[in-house]
Design a protein around this motif. Structure first.
Motif, PDB file in Angstrom:
ATOM      1  N   ASP A 118     -16.769   7.955  44.541  1.00 52.95           N
ATOM      2  CA  ASP A 118     -16.902   9.301  45.086  1.00 52.95           C
ATOM      3  C   ASP A 118     -18.269   9.849  44.674  1.00 52.95           C
ATOM      4  OD1 ASP A 118     -16.767  11.908  45.887  1.00 52.95           O
ATOM      5  OD2 ASP A 118     -14.823  12.328  44.984  1.00 52.95           O
ATOM      6  N   LEU A 119     -19.247   9.719  45.563  1.00 51.77           N
ATOM      7  CA  LEU A 119     -20.598  10.150  45.226  1.00 51.77           C
ATOM      8  C   LEU A 119     -20.701  11.669  45.111  1.00 51.77           C
ATOM      9  CD1 LEU A 119     -22.769   7.687  47.336  1.00 51.77           C
ATOM     10  CD2 LEU A 119     -22.421   7.695  44.864  1.00 51.77           C
ATOM     11  N   ASP A 120     -19.870  12.405  45.845  1.00 51.41           N
ATOM     12  CA  ASP A 120     -19.866  13.860  45.685  1.00 51.41           C
ATOM     13  C   ASP A 120     -19.473  14.238  44.259  1.00 51.41           C
ATOM     14  OD1 ASP A 120     -20.716  14.416  48.207  1.00 51.41           O
ATOM     15  OD2 ASP A 120     -18.773  15.056  48.980  1.00 51.41           O
ATOM     16  N   ALA A 121     -18.471  13.543  43.712  1.00 54.62           N
ATOM     17  CA  ALA A 121     -18.068  13.807  42.327  1.00 54.62           C
ATOM     18  C   ALA A 121     -19.179  13.444  41.357  1.00 54.62           C
ATOM     19  CB  ALA A 121     -16.795  13.028  42.001  1.00 54.62           C
ATOM     20  N   ASP A 122     -19.907  12.369  41.657  1.00 53.29           N
ATOM     21  CA  ASP A 122     -21.032  11.980  40.803  1.00 53.29           C
ATOM     22  C   ASP A 122     -22.126  13.043  40.823  1.00 53.29           C
ATOM     23  OD1 ASP A 122     -19.862   9.634  40.011  1.00 53.29           O
ATOM     24  OD2 ASP A 122     -21.097   8.334  41.264  1.00 53.29           O
ATOM     25  N   VAL A 123     -22.453  13.525  42.011  1.00 51.51           N
ATOM     26  CA  VAL A 123     -23.499  14.556  42.113  1.00 51.51           C
ATOM     27  C   VAL A 123     -23.044  15.834  41.415  1.00 51.51           C
ATOM     28  CG1 VAL A 123     -24.825  16.012  43.694  1.00 51.51           C
ATOM     29  CG2 VAL A 123     -24.495  13.591  44.222  1.00 51.51           C
ATOM     30  N   ALA A 124     -21.760  16.168  41.534  1.00 47.79           N
ATOM     31  CA  ALA A 124     -21.230  17.354  40.850  1.00 47.79           C
ATOM     32  C   ALA A 124     -21.401  17.228  39.344  1.00 47.79           C
ATOM     33  CB  ALA A 124     -19.756  17.551  41.203  1.00 47.79           C
ATOM     34  N   GLU A 125     -21.092  16.062  38.795  1.00 42.81           N
ATOM     35  CA  GLU A 125     -21.249  15.833  37.358  1.00 42.81           C
ATOM     36  C   GLU A 125     -22.723  15.866  36.957  1.00 42.81           C
ATOM     37  OE1 GLU A 125     -20.419  14.767  33.315  1.00 42.81           O
ATOM     38  OE2 GLU A 125     -19.210  15.662  34.926  1.00 42.81           O
ATOM     39  N   TYR A 126     -23.570  15.304  37.777  1.00 40.22           N
ATOM     40  CA  TYR A 126     -25.012  15.281  37.519  1.00 40.22           C
ATOM     41  C   TYR A 126     -25.574  16.704  37.490  1.00 40.22           C
ATOM     42  CZ  TYR A 126     -29.827  13.467  38.110  1.00 40.22           C
ATOM     43  OH  TYR A 126     -31.159  13.148  37.965  1.00 40.22           O
ATOM     44  N   ALA A 127     -25.211  17.502  38.486  1.00 35.12           N
ATOM     45  CA  ALA A 127     -25.666  18.887  38.529  1.00 35.12           C
ATOM     46  C   ALA A 127     -25.137  19.672  37.336  1.00 35.12           C
ATOM     47  CB  ALA A 127     -25.233  19.554  39.841  1.00 35.12           C
ATOM     48  N   LEU A 128     -23.908  19.361  36.927  1.00 35.44           N
ATOM     49  CA  LEU A 128     -23.330  20.019  35.759  1.00 35.44           C
ATOM     50  C   LEU A 128     -24.141  19.708  34.508  1.00 35.44           C
ATOM     51  CD1 LEU A 128     -20.831  21.732  34.836  1.00 35.44           C
ATOM     52  CD2 LEU A 128     -19.789  19.550  34.195  1.00 35.44           C
ATOM     53  N   ARG A 129     -24.514  18.457  34.320  1.00 36.40           N
ATOM     54  CA  ARG A 129     -25.313  18.072  33.155  1.00 36.40           C
ATOM     55  C   ARG A 129     -26.628  18.850  33.110  1.00 36.40           C
ATOM     56  NH1 ARG A 129     -25.319  11.439  32.817  1.00 36.40           N
ATOM     57  NH2 ARG A 129     -23.066  11.121  32.651  1.00 36.40           N
ATOM     58  N   LEU A 130     -27.332  18.838  34.239  1.00 36.79           N
ATOM     59  CA  LEU A 130     -28.629  19.508  34.270  1.00 36.79           C
ATOM     60  C   LEU A 130     -28.472  21.018  34.081  1.00 36.79           C
ATOM     61  CD1 LEU A 130     -30.362  17.597  37.222  1.00 36.79           C
ATOM     62  CD2 LEU A 130     -30.399  17.079  34.771  1.00 36.79           C
ATOM     63  N   GLY A 131     -27.419  21.580  34.657  1.00 37.34           N
ATOM     64  CA  GLY A 131     -27.164  23.002  34.485  1.00 37.34           C
ATOM     65  C   GLY A 131     -26.820  23.350  33.055  1.00 37.34           C
ATOM     66  N   ASP A 132     -26.042  22.503  32.395  1.00 38.01           N
ATOM     67  CA  ASP A 132     -25.693  22.741  30.992  1.00 38.01           C
ATOM     68  C   ASP A 132     -26.936  22.669  30.096  1.00 38.01           C
ATOM     69  OD1 ASP A 132     -23.063  23.094  31.638  1.00 38.01           O
ATOM     70  OD2 ASP A 132     -22.366  21.173  30.847  1.00 38.01           O
ATOM     71  N   ASP A 133     -27.831  21.709  30.386  1.00 37.89           N
ATOM     72  CA  ASP A 133     -29.087  21.641  29.633  1.00 37.89           C
ATOM     73  C   ASP A 133     -29.808  22.985  29.691  1.00 37.89           C
ATOM     74  OD1 ASP A 133     -28.770  18.976  28.930  1.00 37.89           O
ATOM     75  OD2 ASP A 133     -30.190  18.212  30.408  1.00 37.89           O
ATOM     76  N   ALA A 134     -29.977  23.489  30.909  1.00 37.47           N
ATOM     77  CA  ALA A 134     -30.728  24.725  31.097  1.00 37.47           C
ATOM     78  C   ALA A 134     -30.021  25.920  30.461  1.00 37.47           C
ATOM     79  CB  ALA A 134     -30.951  24.975  32.590  1.00 37.47           C
ATOM     80  N   LEU A 135     -28.693  25.982  30.585  1.00 40.88           N
ATOM     81  CA  LEU A 135     -27.947  27.113  30.041  1.00 40.88           C
ATOM     82  C   LEU A 135     -28.051  27.180  28.520  1.00 40.88           C
ATOM     83  CD1 LEU A 135     -25.968  29.473  30.341  1.00 40.88           C
ATOM     84  CD2 LEU A 135     -24.103  27.804  30.249  1.00 40.88           C
ATOM     85  N   VAL A 136     -27.850  26.052  27.863  1.00 43.39           N
ATOM     86  CA  VAL A 136     -27.854  26.046  26.395  1.00 43.39           C
ATOM     87  C   VAL A 136     -29.252  26.372  25.865  1.00 43.39           C
ATOM     88  CG1 VAL A 136     -27.542  24.582  24.370  1.00 43.39           C
ATOM     89  CG2 VAL A 136     -25.859  24.532  26.209  1.00 43.39           C
ATOM     90  N   LEU A 137     -30.283  25.805  26.466  1.00 37.29           N
ATOM     91  CA  LEU A 137     -31.636  26.136  26.007  1.00 37.29           C
ATOM     92  C   LEU A 137     -31.965  27.598  26.297  1.00 37.29           C
ATOM     93  CD1 LEU A 137     -34.238  25.271  24.684  1.00 37.29           C
ATOM     94  CD2 LEU A 137     -35.067  24.498  26.916  1.00 37.29           C
ATOM     95  N   CYS A 138     -31.495  28.110  27.422  1.00 39.36           N
ATOM     96  CA  CYS A 138     -31.688  29.532  27.737  1.00 39.36           C
ATOM     97  C   CYS A 138     -31.164  30.406  26.608  1.00 39.36           C
ATOM     98  CB  CYS A 138     -30.979  29.869  29.044  1.00 39.36           C
ATOM     99  SG  CYS A 138     -30.832  31.629  29.400  1.00 39.36           S
ATOM    100  N   GLN A 139     -29.976  30.105  26.119  1.00 40.78           N
ATOM    101  CA  GLN A 139     -29.395  30.907  25.041  1.00 40.78           C
ATOM    102  C   GLN A 139     -30.189  30.774  23.755  1.00 40.78           C
ATOM    103  OE1 GLN A 139     -27.006  33.100  25.844  1.00 40.78           O
ATOM    104  NE2 GLN A 139     -27.446  32.220  27.844  1.00 40.78           N
ATOM    105  N   ARG A 140     -30.681  29.594  23.464  1.00 44.06           N
ATOM    106  CA  ARG A 140     -31.508  29.423  22.269  1.00 44.06           C
ATOM    107  C   ARG A 140     -32.783  30.260  22.356  1.00 44.06           C
ATOM    108  NH1 ARG A 140     -28.271  28.458  18.570  1.00 44.06           N
ATOM    109  NH2 ARG A 140     -27.519  26.349  18.193  1.00 44.06           N
ATOM    110  N   LEU A 141     -33.424  30.263  23.515  1.00 44.39           N
ATOM    111  CA  LEU A 141     -34.673  31.016  23.650  1.00 44.39           C
ATOM    112  C   LEU A 141     -34.437  32.524  23.603  1.00 44.39           C
ATOM    113  CD1 LEU A 141     -36.622  28.985  26.363  1.00 44.39           C
ATOM    114  CD2 LEU A 141     -36.847  28.901  23.876  1.00 44.39           C
TER     115      LEU A 141
END
Length: 254
Positions: A4-27
């Protein structure tokens, strides 16, 4: 076996979004604590860019996942073990030198990643990559400028930025760590093979650090686990603070 490539892309987008969110809070924690008022504004503006990245990526992940989760749901309602950010981004800020070292590592990485993502066959990811790469270029220039200023400043500033680089160096490895998800997405032209980014990242990092009179040490160990939900003890308090108002006033709007 059907993938299920849609599920893969969803997980991929989640990873990248989590990276940005957590660093946002640190800054955001640097606001009123940065060395100058200008840096309060600079770091808060970078954090706002990252928050924008988070919202786009989390919203797309939620749509593809099919569960109806909004970007707010993914930010506020998941347990800690469901976050997929790299461990580098959740590290405590430390001093200003450590924060700048982490910024340089991440901004160089995302600059390369998002530029490659513009070639994705997924039009949503490609469009995001094109927009985000332009914003991240400022983040990279900001971090590089401060790295050189600190490295070529006083003996104390040199010591601190070099210590920051040494501290975050082992955590950078996770950014370039492949797994079955990234391999499938790269093979289908949807995502980026992170191993392809390592050599240009090392080259760009070396150029900045050489100008600053600093070294990029070889890591004696390599961080891993964030992509599968295994985090450091620093993430829990960060999420608790980030979600405090939401938990006090569940369902509130403003």
């Amino acid at each position: 076996m059907t993938v299920d490539l849609d599920a893969d892309v969803a997980e991929y987008a989640l990873r990248l979004g989590d990276d940005a969110l957590v660093l946002c809070q640190r800054l955001c924690a640097w606001v009123t604590h940065a060395p100058t008022i200008e840096e309060d504004l600079a770091l808060s503006n970078i954090a706002l860019d990252l928050l924008g990245h988070t919202r786009v990526l989390h919203a797309y992940s939620g749509r593809l996942e099919g569960s109806g989760h909004s970007d707010d749901d993914l930010a506020y309602r998941r347990p800690e073990r469901e976050f997929r950010n790299a461990l580098l981004l959740e590290l405590p800020n430390g001093d200003f030198g450590t924060t700048i070292a982490r910024q340089l590592v991440y901004a160089v990485y995302t600059g390369l990643l998002y530029t490659e993502l513009t070639y994705s066959h997924d039009t949503e990811l490609a469009g995001f990559g094109a927009r985000a790469a332009k914003e991240v270029e400022y983040h990279r220039l900001h971090a590089a400028r401060w790295t050189v200023l600190l490295g070529r400043g006083t003996a104390e500033s040199h010591r601190r930025i070099q210590a920051g680089v040494a501290l975050v160096r082992p955590y950078a490895a996770e950014l370039f760590e492949p797994d079955e998800l990234t391999r499938r997405l790269a093979d289908n032209g949807l995502g980026v093979d992170p191993t392809r980014l390592l050599e240009p990242w090392e080259k760009e990092m070396a150029a900045v650090l050489n100008e600053a009179g600093l070294d990029l040490p070889s890591p004696s160990w390599r961080a891993t686990g964030g992509r599968s939900g295994l985090h450091t003890e620093a993430l829990g308090p960060l999420l608790a603070e980030f979600r405090s108002v939401y938990h006090q006033y569940p369902g509130a709007t403003w």
